[in-house]
Design an enzyme around this catalytic site. Structure first.
Site, PDB file in Angstrom:
ATOM      1  N   SER A 100       0.808  -1.201   0.000  1.00 57.98           N
ATOM      2  CA  SER A 100       0.000   0.000   0.000  1.00 57.98           C
ATOM      3  C   SER A 100       0.855   1.271   0.000  1.00 57.98           C
ATOM      4  O   SER A 100       1.575   1.542  -0.950  1.00 57.98           O
ATOM      5  CB  SER A 100      -0.952  -0.058   1.206  1.00 57.98           C
ATOM      6  OG  SER A 100      -1.996   0.846   1.102  1.00 57.98           O
ATOM      7  N   ASP A 112      10.928   5.273  -9.684  1.00 58.41           N
ATOM      8  CA  ASP A 112      10.650   5.936 -10.958  1.00 58.41           C
ATOM      9  C   ASP A 112      11.529   7.165 -11.157  1.00 58.41           C
ATOM     10  O   ASP A 112      11.931   7.472 -12.283  1.00 58.41           O
ATOM     11  CB  ASP A 112       9.173   6.328 -11.042  1.00 58.41           C
ATOM     12  CG  ASP A 112       8.276   5.152 -11.396  1.00 58.41           C
ATOM     13  OD1 ASP A 112       8.800   4.023 -11.504  1.00 58.41           O
ATOM     14  OD2 ASP A 112       7.059   5.354 -11.569  1.00 58.41           O
ATOM     15  N   LYS A 159      -0.581  -4.191  -3.290  1.00 60.80           N
ATOM     16  CA  LYS A 159      -1.889  -3.585  -3.028  1.00 60.80           C
ATOM     17  C   LYS A 159      -1.878  -2.154  -3.547  1.00 60.80           C
ATOM     18  O   LYS A 159      -1.301  -1.270  -2.936  1.00 60.80           O
ATOM     19  CB  LYS A 159      -2.223  -3.590  -1.541  1.00 60.80           C
ATOM     20  CG  LYS A 159      -3.592  -2.975  -1.254  1.00 60.80           C
ATOM     21  CD  LYS A 159      -3.896  -2.925   0.220  1.00 60.80           C
ATOM     22  CE  LYS A 159      -5.262  -2.284   0.453  1.00 60.80           C
ATOM     23  NZ  LYS A 159      -5.297  -0.870   0.071  1.00 60.80           N
TER      24      LYS A 159
END
Length: 437
Positions: free
Chosen positions: A303, A314, A328
């Site tokens: 999460s 990224d 999740k």
């Protein structure tokens, strides 16, 4: 402020949410365009529902009151959506509201359902579950002798709740091994979400156990403290440990990411209801001072922890090390209802800055390092030049280094017994060597 709930926490005395934080969204409704020109209610299905209700009341072997039947019908509706949506009764709703405080009563264990089996997502640090050796991935097959197969998650949670100090026995299966029993004492648990220390001179360690409301602020304070402990000098490297972090507050995940990023998108969400499409970006401030960063993740990282890991990966701000995360990638919104009840509903998916949805996939680390148990071979002690009688001194004035003075008996360090952490520290040292620092 939106929040990203975490997997179901038994650390709470009575929590039934897959995440502590929640978003008040009483006014959130489906877009009008989707209902324009269509019947508001499916009348045939409602007639069938009413008929079934009437038949059960009239013919079931035992009397059943309307309240029970209707609440069971609501729970049935929700149970067929996804594992993270739930109907919260008053006690469950209250526990959900309190869960961001960091003080819970229970076992200190995060669980989820997988293939109709109750599975440990992660134990929470410094709790009865962690101290008993329960690990992420363990299957809970019995609770006080009663099989969990066929139990709903809510039923299992209810059985594991209880008065602090009371005993409970869990039967676990680990990686296909034979079942074994673990006896635990329920406790009031105060979870410290952020911890930090120097591993060695110049190299820091920052662990986030879960994302609570104040976790972003605590990370900022911890970074400042580590610099102070390093003699006021900028750190040479930092390990950010998100292993077994089940998530928590979305806003805190954004704030933590922002401590390490100076520009660009951190995370965005997409959904159908009003205000479900959100974008969060970094500001120019950099509490970490651009310190070389290695982030540890594993199958218990879920999460909000995956939001941080995905943003750092990224933006190439950190090297991710460890094993694949939980996967999740959905956002739950808590919609308060009448009579102190609430509906916890999955309303959106979140995406990393590069547009990755990690739902049911997880984040793959840049360098895969499996968990391993460290053992040290007994090494025979060899004589050195400095042990020999009449040896010459060091020409540059350096001290002699005879055998037996290599730090034996020194205080144990976290990296000594944690293979993944040790590899992260070694990588940071290597990065500094190649950069000439």
């Amino acid at each position: 402020m939106p929040h990203l709930p975490r997997p179901l926490s038994l650390a709470l005395a009575a929590t039934l949410a897959l995440g502590a934080p929640f978003l008040h969204a009483e006014e959130a409704t489906a877009p009008a365009a989707e209902t324009r020109g269509k019947p508001l209610l499916p009348l045939d299905e409602l007639r069938t529902f009413a008929e079934v209700l009437d038949r059960i009341k009239a013919a079931y072997v035992e009397p059943v009151d309307d309240k029970t039947l209707l609440e069971n019908a609501i729970k049935g509706m929700i149970s067929n959506l996804d594992p993270h949506s739930a109907y919260l009764e008053p006690e469950e709703f209250r526990d959900l509201q309190e869960s961001t405080s960091g003080e819970f009563g229970g076992l200190g264990i995060e669980v989820g359902m997988e293939d109709d089996q109750l599975k440990v997502v992660s134990p929470i640090d410094d709790t009865p579950a962690a101290k008993a050796g329960i690990e992420a991935g363990d299957l809970i097959v019995r609770i006080d002798g009663q099989p969990t197969k066929g139990m709903s998650m809510l039923e299992a949670v209810d059985k594991m709740r209880g008065k602090p100090g009371s005993k409970i026995e869990l039967t676990l299966v680990r990686e296909g091994s034979k079942p074994f029993d673990v006896e635990l004492l329920r406790a009031v648990i105060k979870v410290r979400s952020v911890k930090g220390q120097l591993l060695e001179s110049g190299y820091g360690y920052l662990r986030i156990t879960q994302f609570q409301v104040n976790s972003g602020e605590e990370v900022g304070k911890t970074l400042a403290r580590l610099k102070k402990e390093n003699g006021g000098q900028k750190l040479k490297g930092l390990v950010l440990d998100l292993r077994n972090n089940p998530g928590g507050v979305l806003q805190s995940a954004v704030e933590v990411s922002d401590h390490f990023l100076t520009k660009g998108l951190i995370v965005y969400t997409k959904g159908r209801i009003a205000n479900s499409e959100l974008r969060f970006s970094a500001d120019p401030a950099d509490a970490s001072e651009g310190v070389p960063l290695v982030t540890l993740i594993n199958g218990g990282s879920a999460s909000a922890a995956e939001i941080v890991a995905g943003a750092l990966q990224d933006h190439k701000r950190a090297v991710l090390m460890g094993t694949e995360s939980f996967g999740k990638g959905s956002v739950q919104t808590v919609l308060p209802l009448n009579n102190d009840r609430a509906l916890k509903l999955t309303t959106a998916l979140y995406f990393t800055p590069n547009g990755r949805s990690i739902q049911a996939q997880g984040i793959v680390p840049d360098i895969v390092v499996e968990r391993a148990k460290l053992t040290q071979d007994a090494q025979p002690e060899h004589l050195r030049e400095a042990d020999l009688a009449g040896h010459l001194g060091n020409g540059n004035g350096g001290p002699d280094k005879p055998s037996g003075k290599d730090g034996k008996g020194a205080k144990a360090r976290p990296q000594d017994d944690d293979y993944q952490l040790g590899q992260a520290l070694n990588l940071l040292k290597g990065l500094n060597l190649t950069r000439g620092q």
